[in-house]
Motif scaffolding. Structure first.
Motif, short mmCIF file in Angstrom:
data_model
loop_
_atom_site.label_atom_id
_atom_site.label_comp_id
_atom_site.label_asym_id
_atom_site.label_seq_id
_atom_site.Cartn_x
_atom_site.Cartn_y
_atom_site.Cartn_z
N LEU A 70 0.82 -1.20 0.00
CA LEU A 70 0.00 0.00 0.00
C LEU A 70 0.86 1.26 0.00
O LEU A 70 0.36 2.35 0.32
CB LEU A 70 -0.93 0.00 1.23
N ALA A 71 2.13 1.13 -0.38
CA ALA A 71 3.03 2.28 -0.40
C ALA A 71 2.49 3.42 -1.27
O ALA A 71 2.54 4.59 -0.87
CB ALA A 71 4.43 1.87 -0.87
N PRO A 72 1.96 3.13 -2.48
CA PRO A 72 1.39 4.23 -3.28
C PRO A 72 0.25 4.94 -2.56
O PRO A 72 0.08 6.15 -2.68
CB PRO A 72 0.91 3.53 -4.55
N MET A 73 -0.53 4.18 -1.80
CA MET A 73 -1.63 4.78 -1.04
C MET A 73 -1.09 5.72 0.02
O MET A 73 -1.63 6.81 0.25
CB MET A 73 -2.46 3.67 -0.39
N VAL A 74 0.01 5.32 0.67
CA VAL A 74 0.62 6.17 1.69
C VAL A 74 1.10 7.47 1.06
O VAL A 74 0.87 8.56 1.60
CB VAL A 74 1.80 5.45 2.37
N GLU A 75 1.79 7.35 -0.08
CA GLU A 75 2.29 8.54 -0.76
C GLU A 75 1.14 9.47 -1.14
O GLU A 75 1.22 10.69 -0.95
CB GLU A 75 3.07 8.13 -2.02
N GLY A 76 0.07 8.89 -1.69
CA GLY A 76 -1.06 9.70 -2.09
C GLY A 76 -1.75 10.37 -0.92
O GLY A 76 -2.09 11.56 -0.98
N LEU A 77 -1.94 9.63 0.16
CA LEU A 77 -2.57 10.19 1.36
C LEU A 77 -1.73 11.32 1.94
O LEU A 77 -2.25 12.38 2.30
CB LEU A 77 -2.75 9.10 2.42
N ALA A 78 -0.42 11.06 2.04
CA ALA A 78 0.47 12.07 2.62
C ALA A 78 0.47 13.35 1.78
O ALA A 78 0.33 14.46 2.31
CB ALA A 78 1.89 11.51 2.76
N PHE A 79 0.61 13.18 0.46
CA PHE A 79 0.68 14.36 -0.41
C PHE A 79 -0.64 15.12 -0.40
O PHE A 79 -0.66 16.35 -0.30
CB PHE A 79 1.04 13.94 -1.83
N ARG A 80 -1.75 14.39 -0.48
CA ARG A 80 -3.05 15.03 -0.48
C ARG A 80 -3.27 15.80 0.83
O ARG A 80 -3.83 16.90 0.83
CB ARG A 80 -4.15 13.98 -0.64
N THR A 81 -2.82 15.22 1.93
CA THR A 81 -3.02 15.87 3.23
C THR A 81 -2.20 17.15 3.32
O THR A 81 -2.68 18.18 3.81
CB THR A 81 -2.63 14.91 4.36
N VAL A 82 -0.95 17.11 2.84
CA VAL A 82 -0.10 18.31 2.87
C VAL A 82 -0.68 19.41 1.98
O VAL A 82 -0.76 20.57 2.38
CB VAL A 82 1.34 17.97 2.43
N VAL A 83 -1.09 19.03 0.78
CA VAL A 83 -1.67 20.02 -0.14
C VAL A 83 -2.90 20.66 0.48
O VAL A 83 -3.08 21.89 0.46
CB VAL A 83 -2.02 19.36 -1.49
N GLY A 84 -3.77 19.84 1.07
CA GLY A 84 -4.96 20.38 1.71
C GLY A 84 -4.63 21.30 2.86
O GLY A 84 -5.28 22.33 3.07
N HIS A 85 -3.59 20.94 3.61
CA HIS A 85 -3.18 21.77 4.75
C HIS A 85 -2.72 23.14 4.29
O HIS A 85 -3.07 24.17 4.88
CB HIS A 85 -2.05 21.06 5.51
N TYR A 86 -1.95 23.18 3.21
CA TYR A 86 -1.46 24.45 2.70
C TYR A 86 -2.60 25.30 2.13
O TYR A 86 -2.49 26.52 2.01
CB TYR A 86 -0.41 24.23 1.61
N ARG A 87 -3.70 24.67 1.78
CA ARG A 87 -4.87 25.40 1.28
C ARG A 87 -5.75 25.90 2.43
O ARG A 87 -6.79 26.51 2.20
CB ARG A 87 -5.71 24.50 0.38
N GLY A 88 -5.34 25.59 3.65
CA GLY A 88 -6.12 26.02 4.80
C GLY A 88 -7.21 25.04 5.20
O GLY A 88 -8.07 25.36 6.02
N GLU A 89 -7.17 23.83 4.62
CA GLU A 89 -8.17 22.81 4.96
C GLU A 89 -7.74 22.05 6.22
O GLU A 89 -6.56 22.03 6.56
CB GLU A 89 -8.33 21.83 3.80
N ASP A 90 -8.69 21.39 6.87
CA ASP A 90 -8.39 20.57 8.04
C ASP A 90 -8.04 19.15 7.61
O ASP A 90 -8.56 18.17 8.14
CB ASP A 90 -9.60 20.54 9.00
N SER A 91 -7.14 19.03 6.65
CA SER A 91 -6.86 17.72 6.07
C SER A 91 -6.18 16.77 7.05
O SER A 91 -6.44 15.56 7.03
CB SER A 91 -6.00 17.87 4.80
#
Length: 233
Positions: A70-91
């Motif tokens: 599930l390594a690709p899933m980890v990468e996707g989750l981590a990146f999506r969460t960081v991007v959302g955080h920088y947008r001001g979301e509660d990711s």
């Protein structure tokens, strides 16, 4: 034939031939004939499948069935969460809530050997807290042991993926520091609740633990994505 079609046909080949992780795939020329596709198209399809962990390309040796991790899933989750955080979301909070929803509903009665191991981990956590050592590794081992008795390999992988993504982002975003004494106390309460066989008490203990993490995360504000982790701003 589209690139997606080629990927699906290679996946079907793996399924039809019952190939397990590490098994060799047909050679590139053989795949070209089998798929009726050009060398470049086959290579692009294999690269895409490698990014998903479905195949593994070993240059000079050939192509093999991948580890299916599930390594690709980890990468996707981590990146999506960081991007959302920088947008001001509660990711990051959303990812925490996802972990909480899964973990709080899975507590079960554990065999004595697992209870003994959990007790040893809490004691180790208490020693680390007293010595000022980080608790992350012991914390992770505690949660892994807590659900090991369910004997569900996929569940273990999913929980590991959530943990990896959450803690990678949590570290990069420099969330508020944990109180080691509170962390130890909450894990001790989870253990005592599980040992008592009281499922509702165990669920409450786990939710209290997540509430503590949630409170710390609520103080984490987005910062400049060009700033390196742990760099003062």
């Amino acid at each position: 034939m589209t690139a997606r079609d080629l990927q699906e046909r290679i996946k079907k080949l793996i399924l039809d031939r019952r190939l397990s992780s590490g098994a060799p795939l047909p050679t590139e020329p053989e795949l070209m004939v089998f798929l009726g596709a050009s060398r470049n198209s086959v290579r692009e399809a294999l690269k895409a499948l490698q990014a998903m962990g479905i195949v593994e390309i070993r240059h000079g040796f050939g192509t093999y069935v991948g580890p299916m991790s599930l390594a690709p899933m980890v990468e996707g989750l981590a990146f999506r969460t960081v991007v959302g955080h920088y947008r001001g979301e509660d990711s990051l909070l959303q990812l925490l809530e996802l972990r909480e929803a899964v973990e709080s509903g899975l507590v079960a009665r554990l065999p004595e050997r697992d209870l003994v191991e959990l007790d040893a981990l809490v004691r180790q956590m208490e020693r680390e807290a007293a010595e000022g050592v980080g608790l992350a590794a012991t914390d992770r081992a505690f949660h892994a042991t807590l659900y090991r008795g369910l004997d569900n390999a996929l569940l273990s992988e999913v929980l590991d993926a959530f943990w990896d993504a959450f803690h990678r982002v949590h570290t990069d975003l420099a969330a508020g520091p944990q109180d080691p004494e509170v962390t130890c106390r909450q894990h001790r309460e989870i253990l005592d609740a599980v040992r008592s066989g009281d499922a509702k008490r165990a669920e409450r203990a786990i939710r209290e633990h997540f509430d503590n993490v949630r409170t710390r995360l609520s103080t984490t504000a987005p910062h400049d994505p060009h700033t390196r982790p742990n760099e003062r701003v």
